[in-house]
Design a protein around this motif. Structure first.
Motif, PDB file in Angstrom:
ATOM      1  N   VAL A   5       0.850  -1.181   0.000  1.00 39.44           N
ATOM      2  CA  VAL A   5       0.000   0.000   0.000  1.00 39.44           C
ATOM      3  C   VAL A   5       0.891   1.239   0.000  1.00 39.44           C
ATOM      4  O   VAL A   5       1.697   1.416   0.917  1.00 39.44           O
ATOM      5  CB  VAL A   5      -0.914   0.019   1.245  1.00 39.44           C
ATOM      6  CG1 VAL A   5      -1.741   1.295   1.290  1.00 39.44           C
ATOM      7  CG2 VAL A   5      -1.793  -1.217   1.291  1.00 39.44           C
ATOM      8  N   ASN A   7       1.169   5.047   0.623  1.00 37.26           N
ATOM      9  CA  ASN A   7       0.470   6.076   1.384  1.00 37.26           C
ATOM     10  C   ASN A   7       1.282   7.354   1.236  1.00 37.26           C
ATOM     11  O   ASN A   7       2.420   7.414   1.702  1.00 37.26           O
ATOM     12  CB  ASN A   7       0.385   5.644   2.848  1.00 37.26           C
ATOM     13  CG  ASN A   7      -0.259   6.669   3.738  1.00 37.26           C
ATOM     14  OD1 ASN A   7      -0.082   7.866   3.584  1.00 37.26           O
ATOM     15  ND2 ASN A   7      -0.997   6.196   4.723  1.00 37.26           N
ATOM     16  N   GLU A  45      -4.276   9.158   9.892  1.00 41.82           N
ATOM     17  CA  GLU A  45      -3.035   8.402   9.725  1.00 41.82           C
ATOM     18  C   GLU A  45      -2.792   7.465  10.906  1.00 41.82           C
ATOM     19  O   GLU A  45      -2.300   6.351  10.719  1.00 41.82           O
ATOM     20  CB  GLU A  45      -1.840   9.346   9.550  1.00 41.82           C
ATOM     21  CG  GLU A  45      -1.770   9.990   8.194  1.00 41.82           C
ATOM     22  CD  GLU A  45      -1.222   9.073   7.123  1.00 41.82           C
ATOM     23  OE1 GLU A  45      -1.623   7.882   7.043  1.00 41.82           O
ATOM     24  OE2 GLU A  45      -0.393   9.537   6.355  1.00 41.82           O
ATOM     25  N   GLU A  48      -4.897   4.473  10.365  1.00 40.40           N
ATOM     26  CA  GLU A  48      -4.297   3.660   9.302  1.00 40.40           C
ATOM     27  C   GLU A  48      -3.118   2.845   9.849  1.00 40.40           C
ATOM     28  O   GLU A  48      -2.923   1.698   9.467  1.00 40.40           O
ATOM     29  CB  GLU A  48      -3.823   4.551   8.150  1.00 40.40           C
ATOM     30  CG  GLU A  48      -4.948   5.186   7.362  1.00 40.40           C
ATOM     31  CD  GLU A  48      -5.708   4.188   6.518  1.00 40.40           C
ATOM     32  OE1 GLU A  48      -5.105   3.558   5.643  1.00 40.40           O
ATOM     33  OE2 GLU A  48      -6.915   4.030   6.753  1.00 40.40           O
ATOM     34  N   GLU A 142      -2.312  -1.088  -3.763  1.00 43.12           N
ATOM     35  CA  GLU A 142      -3.252  -0.017  -3.436  1.00 43.12           C
ATOM     36  C   GLU A 142      -2.507   1.305  -3.303  1.00 43.12           C
ATOM     37  O   GLU A 142      -1.390   1.346  -2.792  1.00 43.12           O
ATOM     38  CB  GLU A 142      -3.972  -0.339  -2.117  1.00 43.12           C
ATOM     39  CG  GLU A 142      -5.027   0.646  -1.725  1.00 43.12           C
ATOM     40  CD  GLU A 142      -5.739   0.278  -0.431  1.00 43.12           C
ATOM     41  OE1 GLU A 142      -6.651   1.032  -0.044  1.00 43.12           O
ATOM     42  OE2 GLU A 142      -5.399  -0.741   0.204  1.00 43.12           O
ATOM     43  N   ARG A 144      -3.022   5.085  -1.593  1.00 42.15           N
ATOM     44  CA  ARG A 144      -3.793   5.897  -0.644  1.00 42.15           C
ATOM     45  C   ARG A 144      -3.179   7.289  -0.670  1.00 42.15           C
ATOM     46  O   ARG A 144      -2.037   7.474  -0.238  1.00 42.15           O
ATOM     47  CB  ARG A 144      -3.720   5.308   0.756  1.00 42.15           C
ATOM     48  CG  ARG A 144      -4.431   3.989   0.840  1.00 42.15           C
ATOM     49  CD  ARG A 144      -4.357   3.402   2.202  1.00 42.15           C
ATOM     50  NE  ARG A 144      -5.157   2.189   2.209  1.00 42.15           N
ATOM     51  CZ  ARG A 144      -5.727   1.705   3.282  1.00 42.15           C
ATOM     52  NH1 ARG A 144      -5.564   2.302   4.436  1.00 42.15           N
ATOM     53  NH2 ARG A 144      -6.439   0.607   3.204  1.00 42.15           N
ATOM     54  N   ARG A 171     -12.384   4.404  -2.419  1.00 43.72           N
ATOM     55  CA  ARG A 171     -12.781   5.264  -1.302  1.00 43.72           C
ATOM     56  C   ARG A 171     -12.406   6.705  -1.622  1.00 43.72           C
ATOM     57  O   ARG A 171     -11.348   6.965  -2.176  1.00 43.72           O
ATOM     58  CB  ARG A 171     -12.057   4.792  -0.052  1.00 43.72           C
ATOM     59  CG  ARG A 171     -12.454   5.459   1.229  1.00 43.72           C
ATOM     60  CD  ARG A 171     -11.781   4.732   2.383  1.00 43.72           C
ATOM     61  NE  ARG A 171     -11.932   5.455   3.629  1.00 43.72           N
ATOM     62  CZ  ARG A 171     -11.270   5.161   4.724  1.00 43.72           C
ATOM     63  NH1 ARG A 171     -10.415   4.158   4.746  1.00 43.72           N
ATOM     64  NH2 ARG A 171     -11.457   5.838   5.827  1.00 43.72           N
ATOM     65  N   PHE A 181      -9.038  12.494   0.907  1.00 44.12           N
ATOM     66  CA  PHE A 181      -8.390  11.185   0.947  1.00 44.12           C
ATOM     67  C   PHE A 181      -9.021  10.344  -0.149  1.00 44.12           C
ATOM     68  O   PHE A 181     -10.247  10.241  -0.228  1.00 44.12           O
ATOM     69  CB  PHE A 181      -8.592  10.499   2.297  1.00 44.12           C
ATOM     70  CG  PHE A 181      -8.114   9.082   2.312  1.00 44.12           C
ATOM     71  CD1 PHE A 181      -6.770   8.791   2.417  1.00 44.12           C
ATOM     72  CD2 PHE A 181      -9.015   8.028   2.176  1.00 44.12           C
ATOM     73  CE1 PHE A 181      -6.327   7.483   2.412  1.00 44.12           C
ATOM     74  CE2 PHE A 181      -8.573   6.717   2.174  1.00 44.12           C
ATOM     75  CZ  PHE A 181      -7.228   6.448   2.294  1.00 44.12           C
ATOM     76  N   ALA A 183      -8.517   6.473  -2.192  1.00 41.25           N
ATOM     77  CA  ALA A 183      -7.842   5.172  -2.242  1.00 41.25           C
ATOM     78  C   ALA A 183      -8.228   4.487  -3.542  1.00 41.25           C
ATOM     79  O   ALA A 183      -9.380   4.532  -3.964  1.00 41.25           O
ATOM     80  CB  ALA A 183      -8.246   4.307  -1.050  1.00 41.25           C
TER      81      ALA A 183
END
Length: 189
Positions: A5, A7, A45, A48, A142, A144, A171, A181, A183
């Protein structure tokens, strides 16, 4: 099997680096957020981080986080400092941040092995060059993105070059007063 992921924080025009020299990635545009936005971002965060099983970082990002997080106190700092960290580098022999392992050799092969060995979410903070390599080799699962309401016009962009990717929005939500935000799952094959 692990899930990679990415981020990252970015401006509305896609800048992820600090083009003006203030402290750290983002610098002025990151620090210019309102207290409400910053608190909402930090809370998001932290949540997360509770669903993160390991961190995957480039050499410079590892050093940046180690300098700023190693001595912090509190639940978020404890969580991040305690996570296992994997740092991609051809020059390091040890990581700057605690609980780290240096991944050497071919980046794609090393990260593919890591995904096979770590069960859970492996989060990449920052690390633009690493992210480009991971996207090129279809290792990112993914994205984010925290999109800050700022236009800076210059500075490094996460997606300037590299392989195209097909993304599926999973999202989207407002964070604080001025952030978004989003995703995306990365569609492979």
């Amino acid at each position: 099997m692990g899930t990679i992921v990415v981020n990252t924080n970015m401006t509305l025009d896609g800048v992820v680096e600090n083009p003006t020299g203030e402290d750290g990635p983002g610098g002025g545009w990151f620090n210019a957020t309102s207290d409400t936005d910053h608190e909402a971002w930090a809370g998001f965060e932290f949540e997360e981080s509770l669903h993160t099983d390991a961190l995957l970082l480039g050499r410079e990002t590892d050093a940046w986080f180690a300098q700023r997080w190693s001595d912090r106190q509190g639940a978020w700092a404890d969580r991040l400092n305690g996570l296992p960290k994997y740092v991609v580098s051809s020059t390091l022999t040890e990581t700057a941040w605690a609980n780290g392992t240096v991944l050497k050799g071919d980046v794609a092969e090393a990260v593919a092995r890591l995904k096979a060995e770590v069960d859970g979410r492996i989060v990449v903070f920052g690390s633009g060059t690493l992210v480009q390599t991971l996207l090129e080799h279809e290792l990112v699962d993914e994205l984010r993105l925290f999109v800050f309401g700022a236009l800076v016009g210059r500075g490094g962009r996460m997606f300037d070059a590299g392989s195209p990717a097909t993304l599926r929005l999973t999202r989207a939500e407002r964070i604080g007063d001025g952030m978004l935000f989003v995703a995306y799952d990365v569609v492979h094959g």
